[in-house]
Design a protein around this motif. Structure first.
Motif: not given
Length: 380
Positions: A119-124, A145-151, A208-213
């Motif tokens: 996920x760190x590499x994904x953000x970069x 819960x996974x969407x919000x807490x884990x992702x 916002x920064x990294x955004x998921x849709x």
């Protein structure tokens, strides 16, 4: 004159999820899989018990939220700067560039399988490419819960939108919803086009920064999303004009968006009082160090310290520059189970509302919107 407010999350195309009537066999649309579901049964009405994503249908509540407070944000992409191979999370996948400098398309990599390092590499990677499409994901079938807490929480504090709809008991999701009887989107009928270039909720102190849709249900065609690189838009300007813009700041306002809802539109709900914040017109990305324009027609109101005519002229020039810059834009075609990630700090986007929900079907999707740092311009 139509109120300019946020064009709620962009339309996508992922799954075709509507059953035919009992007299008709299921129809398979090209490019889509799954059973068709009845889009007459939707949020606010009779629920279709066959629809697997009823938990994510839109609701509105009148709960009042306190103002957002500042927090310290450390971009996870900063850790990936230390990695010897920052794209190892893409190993085994197929990566193609949408354009040489902006946008990538990835298949063969499951986002749900990424660990913290991935996920760190994904953000970069998203910070470097601006917008990245991941194909054939198992994303939409995860739990709330996974969407919000884990992702989502991995990338920053989750933003709760002050006026949009959300699933029951999960206000951290920002929903897209449009069917043959209702829409919770902002759309325009008194203009040539419904497209409005914008970056999301830039009126917040820490946008916002990294955004998921992603979408749960959508029409079989149409509803592409356009993205523009604010980094490339900045680079195309003359050096002297860039230098001048770097001395300027602008007011971003959520007042008009709140007033739109208070007038009875959308869900007629304002859960948090609107705010205005001043941000630099040019900002620095904390991971890449690149500079980007940070204005958008949706929420930027005026340049601090300039007279109205001066401010309007500069802002309109920049808006026109963004809208016409087809050589630093991409148009994303959505496919089944696609997930799009973009960096809201360095991109703007526009929904392309080119489908008729009465004929083409329901659009139902969700955005996860972690906040990032307060915009800043690094000193040379």
């Amino acid at each position: 004159m139509a109120t300019i407010t946020e064009t709620i999350t962009e339309p996508l195309t992922t799954l075709r999820l509507r059953p035919e009537s009992p007299e008709k066999p299921a129809v398979e649309k090209k490019g889509f899989t799954g059973t068709k579901y009845d889009h007459d049964k939707d949020a606010g009405g009779e629920k279709d018990t066959n629809y697997p994503y009823t938990w994510a249908l839109p609701t509105f509540n009148n709960e009042k939220y306190p103002p957002l407070t500042p927090f310290e944000h450390k971009d996870p992409g900063l850790e990936a700067l230390k990695h010897e191979n920052p794209r190892e999370f893409l190993q085994g996948g197929d990566v193609s560039e949408l354009t040489p400098r902006f946008g990538s398309d990835v298949s063969g990599v499951q986002l749900t399988q990424l660990d913290a390092r991935g996920k760190q590499q994904l953000a970069r990677f998203v910070a470097e490419r601006g917008i990245v499409v991941f194909r054939d994901q198992d994303f939409i079938d995860q739990s709330p819960e996974w969407f919000l807490n884990d992702w989502g929480s991995f990338f920053g504090r989750l933003h709760i939108h002050p006026t949009s709809s959300h699933p029951k008991d999960h206000p951290e999701f920002h929903l897209v919803y449009r069917d043959m009887s209702k829409t919770f989107n902002y759309e325009f009928t008194d203009r040539f086009t419904s497209s409005v270039w914008h970056s999301d909720v830039t009126y917040e102190e820490q946008p916002p920064g990294l955004t998921t849709l992603f979408l749960f249900d959508s029409p079989a065609s149409g509803g592409d999303t356009a993205y523009v690189s604010q980094v490339e838009a900045y680079k195309r300007l003359s050096p002297s004009f860039r230098s001048y813009l770097e001395t300027l700041s602008a007011v971003h306002s959520g007042v008009e968006q709140a007033n739109f809802s208070r007038a009875g539109n959308r869900g007629g709900t304002v859960r948090r009082e609107p705010v205005e914040n001043v941000h630099p017109i040019v900002r620095t990305h904390p991971v890449t160090g690149e500079k980007a324009l940070f204005v958008n027609k949706q929420f930027t109101r005026y340049i601090v310290g300039l007279k109205k005519e001066e401010s309007d002229t500069i802002l309109n020039l920049l808006y026109d520059h963004q809208a016409k810059g087809v050589d630093f834009q991409v148009r994303v075609k959505w496919t089944p189970k696609a997930v799009v990630l973009w960096d809201n700090r360095i991109t703007a986007h526009s929904a392309i509302v080119d489908f008729d929900s009465e004929q083409d079907g329901r659009r139902h999707g969700a955005r996860i919107t972690p906040q990032a740092e307060r915009p800043y311009l690094a000193k040379a």
